[in-house]
Design a protein around this motif. Structure first.
Motif, PDB file in Angstrom:
ATOM      1  N   GLY A 110       0.809  -1.214   0.000  1.00 21.64           N
ATOM      2  CA  GLY A 110       0.000   0.000   0.000  1.00 21.64           C
ATOM      3  C   GLY A 110       0.840   1.261   0.000  1.00 21.64           C
ATOM      4  N   MET A 111       1.913   1.288   0.790  1.00 21.38           N
ATOM      5  CA  MET A 111       2.763   2.477   0.833  1.00 21.38           C
ATOM      6  C   MET A 111       3.501   2.678  -0.482  1.00 21.38           C
ATOM      7  SD  MET A 111       4.287   2.853   4.655  1.00 21.38           S
ATOM      8  CE  MET A 111       5.122   1.269   4.646  1.00 21.38           C
ATOM      9  N   ALA A 112       3.926   1.593  -1.116  1.00 26.68           N
ATOM     10  CA  ALA A 112       4.583   1.711  -2.410  1.00 26.68           C
ATOM     11  C   ALA A 112       3.648   2.344  -3.433  1.00 26.68           C
ATOM     12  CB  ALA A 112       5.050   0.333  -2.888  1.00 26.68           C
ATOM     13  N   LEU A 113       2.389   1.916  -3.446  1.00 23.57           N
ATOM     14  CA  LEU A 113       1.415   2.488  -4.374  1.00 23.57           C
ATOM     15  C   LEU A 113       1.163   3.961  -4.058  1.00 23.57           C
ATOM     16  CD1 LEU A 113      -1.204  -0.410  -4.618  1.00 23.57           C
ATOM     17  CD2 LEU A 113       0.543   0.212  -6.292  1.00 23.57           C
ATOM     18  N   ALA A 114       1.106   4.307  -2.775  1.00 26.18           N
ATOM     19  CA  ALA A 114       0.835   5.689  -2.385  1.00 26.18           C
ATOM     20  C   ALA A 114       1.932   6.626  -2.882  1.00 26.18           C
ATOM     21  CB  ALA A 114       0.695   5.792  -0.864  1.00 26.18           C
ATOM     22  N   PHE A 115       3.188   6.231  -2.706  1.00 29.11           N
ATOM     23  CA  PHE A 115       4.294   7.095  -3.116  1.00 29.11           C
ATOM     24  C   PHE A 115       4.489   7.084  -4.631  1.00 29.11           C
ATOM     25  CE2 PHE A 115       5.534   7.010   1.342  1.00 29.11           C
ATOM     26  CZ  PHE A 115       6.050   8.288   1.512  1.00 29.11           C
ATOM     27  N   VAL A 116       4.489   5.901  -5.213  1.00 28.19           N
ATOM     28  CA  VAL A 116       4.819   5.783  -6.637  1.00 28.19           C
ATOM     29  C   VAL A 116       3.698   6.334  -7.510  1.00 28.19           C
ATOM     30  CG1 VAL A 116       5.395   4.180  -8.492  1.00 28.19           C
ATOM     31  CG2 VAL A 116       6.297   3.801  -6.197  1.00 28.19           C
ATOM     32  N   VAL A 117       2.452   6.062  -7.145  1.00 24.04           N
ATOM     33  CA  VAL A 117       1.339   6.476  -8.001  1.00 24.04           C
ATOM     34  C   VAL A 117       0.817   7.855  -7.586  1.00 24.04           C
ATOM     35  CG1 VAL A 117      -0.956   5.893  -8.874  1.00 24.04           C
ATOM     36  CG2 VAL A 117       0.721   4.085  -8.448  1.00 24.04           C
ATOM     37  N   TYR A 118       0.318   7.975  -6.374  1.00 22.50           N
ATOM     38  CA  TYR A 118      -0.333   9.233  -5.995  1.00 22.50           C
ATOM     39  C   TYR A 118       0.641  10.410  -5.948  1.00 22.50           C
ATOM     40  CZ  TYR A 118      -2.312  12.898  -3.136  1.00 22.50           C
ATOM     41  OH  TYR A 118      -2.699  14.132  -2.668  1.00 22.50           O
ATOM     42  N   TYR A 119       1.678  10.314  -5.122  1.00 22.12           N
ATOM     43  CA  TYR A 119       2.594  11.449  -4.969  1.00 22.12           C
ATOM     44  C   TYR A 119       3.342  11.742  -6.265  1.00 22.12           C
ATOM     45  CZ  TYR A 119       6.641  14.211  -3.697  1.00 22.12           C
ATOM     46  OH  TYR A 119       7.609  15.183  -3.662  1.00 22.12           O
ATOM     47  N   ASN A 120       3.916  10.717  -6.869  1.00 22.18           N
ATOM     48  CA  ASN A 120       4.714  10.920  -8.069  1.00 22.18           C
ATOM     49  C   ASN A 120       3.871  11.476  -9.214  1.00 22.18           C
ATOM     50  OD1 ASN A 120       7.393  10.506  -9.316  1.00 22.18           O
ATOM     51  ND2 ASN A 120       6.288   9.111 -10.661  1.00 22.18           N
ATOM     52  N   LEU A 121       2.629  10.995  -9.329  1.00 23.31           N
ATOM     53  CA  LEU A 121       1.767  11.450 -10.418  1.00 23.31           C
ATOM     54  C   LEU A 121       1.304  12.889 -10.197  1.00 23.31           C
ATOM     55  CD1 LEU A 121       0.426  10.772 -13.049  1.00 23.31           C
ATOM     56  CD2 LEU A 121      -1.427   9.684 -11.794  1.00 23.31           C
ATOM     57  N   THR A 122       1.054  13.264  -8.949  1.00 23.88           N
ATOM     58  CA  THR A 122       0.703  14.665  -8.664  1.00 23.88           C
ATOM     59  C   THR A 122       1.812  15.591  -9.132  1.00 23.88           C
ATOM     60  OG1 THR A 122      -0.609  14.012  -6.732  1.00 23.88           O
ATOM     61  CG2 THR A 122       0.096  16.306  -6.862  1.00 23.88           C
ATOM     62  N   ALA A 123       3.058  15.243  -8.789  1.00 19.01           N
ATOM     63  CA  ALA A 123       4.199  16.056  -9.213  1.00 19.01           C
ATOM     64  C   ALA A 123       4.328  16.082 -10.733  1.00 19.01           C
ATOM     65  CB  ALA A 123       5.480  15.515  -8.581  1.00 19.01           C
ATOM     66  N   ALA A 124       4.036  14.957 -11.385  1.00 23.74           N
ATOM     67  CA  ALA A 124       4.122  14.894 -12.849  1.00 23.74           C
ATOM     68  C   ALA A 124       3.093  15.814 -13.492  1.00 23.74           C
ATOM     69  CB  ALA A 124       3.930  13.458 -13.316  1.00 23.74           C
ATOM     70  N   TYR A 125       1.865  15.794 -13.008  1.00 19.00           N
ATOM     71  CA  TYR A 125       0.832  16.678 -13.561  1.00 19.00           C
ATOM     72  C   TYR A 125       1.223  18.145 -13.393  1.00 19.00           C
ATOM     73  CZ  TYR A 125      -2.515  12.831 -14.120  1.00 19.00           C
ATOM     74  OH  TYR A 125      -3.161  11.688 -14.531  1.00 19.00           O
ATOM     75  N   VAL A 126       1.732  18.494 -12.213  1.00 18.32           N
ATOM     76  CA  VAL A 126       2.128  19.878 -11.956  1.00 18.32           C
ATOM     77  C   VAL A 126       3.296  20.278 -12.859  1.00 18.32           C
ATOM     78  CG1 VAL A 126       3.051  21.462 -10.225  1.00 18.32           C
ATOM     79  CG2 VAL A 126       1.300  19.801  -9.586  1.00 18.32           C
TER      80      VAL A 126
END
Length: 285
Positions: free
Chosen positions: A87-103
């Motif tokens: 779960g933590m791997a998905l949170a960092f790799v998908v949610y956090y990383n993707l937010t930064a990518a969109y920005v």
């Protein structure tokens, strides 16, 4: 007075138009995903956040679960360790990383330029998410399979339910990343704006602190949080229990999953609505 002679336009064949051949949605997604993967591999900070930070947190998760097991006899530390790590791997790799990518793509006006082409809005968002999704699934598979074999965990009770929970978790994270990016001005501030959701995922979804060790009312509230239902579906499909009852088999897991499916679907709809309503395609001026 002369008039310009008109010439009949040439009939364009199926593979030849004035603007060139049209591409399919699959090809557009593949092209966007390939470009995003190249950018991700060049970004050392993003790679560190995606690959190293989740693994560092696994160490602290193990010690936290062992302390909780001392005051809660019968707590399955091994299964919770693997489940929480995934779960933590998905949170960092998908949610956090993707937010930064969109920005980042918004600030570089990449999103704005892409909208002038053939790609639809959904294709642009999903294409940007391709490398994060791929990396997240790869890490989840490595942690899940490696941890299960190393710790000799039981075979998943309901693999189909696990896949449903995983799909729901990923879809919700993509929508939340798009929504979070609307309130994030720069890539550098993504760590601040995503912190509330990251804390909710880690502490409120049963990843760091299992719901069964929480006070009853607090656990009930946490079960209603945005990402908790999806993670609980993964746990149910994997181990046959979400911690609130004794483990069950394949058939019984579907009954226990019904409330999580309903709650998770509602949250996914709200997250998608928020992303559509507030997502910004270009920087504020």
């Amino acid at each position: 007075m002369t008039t310009a002679a008109r010439t009949a336009p040439r009939a364009a064949g199926p593979q030849s138009t004035a603007a060139g051949p049209r591409t399919t949605a699959a090809r557009r997604l593949l092209a966007l995903g390939r470009a995003e993967t190249t950018l991700l591999l060049r970004n050392r900070t993003a790679l560190f956040t995606a690959l190293v930070l989740p693994l560092v947190l696994v160490t602290s998760l193990r010690s936290t679960l062992q302390k909780q097991a001392e005051s809660n006899p019968g707590l399955d530390v091994h299964s919770l360790l693997v489940y929480g790590s995934v779960g933590m791997a998905l949170a960092f790799v998908v949610y956090y990383n993707l937010t930064a990518a969109y920005v980042g793509r918004r600030g570089e006006l990449v999103l704005k330029r892409l909208r002038t082409g053939e790609a639809r809005d959904l294709e642009i968002l999903l294409g940007t998410a391709v490398p994060s999704l791929t990396l997240g699934l790869l890490m989840a598979a490595l942690i899940g399979i490696g941890g299960s074999l190393g710790l000799r965990l039981a075979v998943p009770v309901n693999p189909l339910l696990m896949l449903i929970g995983l799909g729901l978790a990923l879809a919700t994270m993509i929508a939340l990343a798009a929504l979070s990016s609307a309130f994030t001005r720069t890539v550098e501030t993504a760590g601040i704006t995503t912190l509330p959701v990251m804390l909710v995922m880690q502490l409120g979804s049963g990843l760091f602190v299992p719901l069964e060790v929480m006070p009853g009312r607090l656990a009930d509230v946490c079960r209603l949080l945005p990402t908790t239902p999806a993670f609980q579906l993964i746990r149910l499909g994997w181990f046959g229990t979400d911690g609130s009852a004794a483990p069950t088999g394949f058939a019984g897991s579907w009954g226990a999953a019904a409330p999580h499916l309903a709650t998770g679907t509602v949250w996914l709809g709200l997250a998608v609505w928020g992303a559509v309503r507030y997502f910004r395609w270009e920087p504020r001026r």
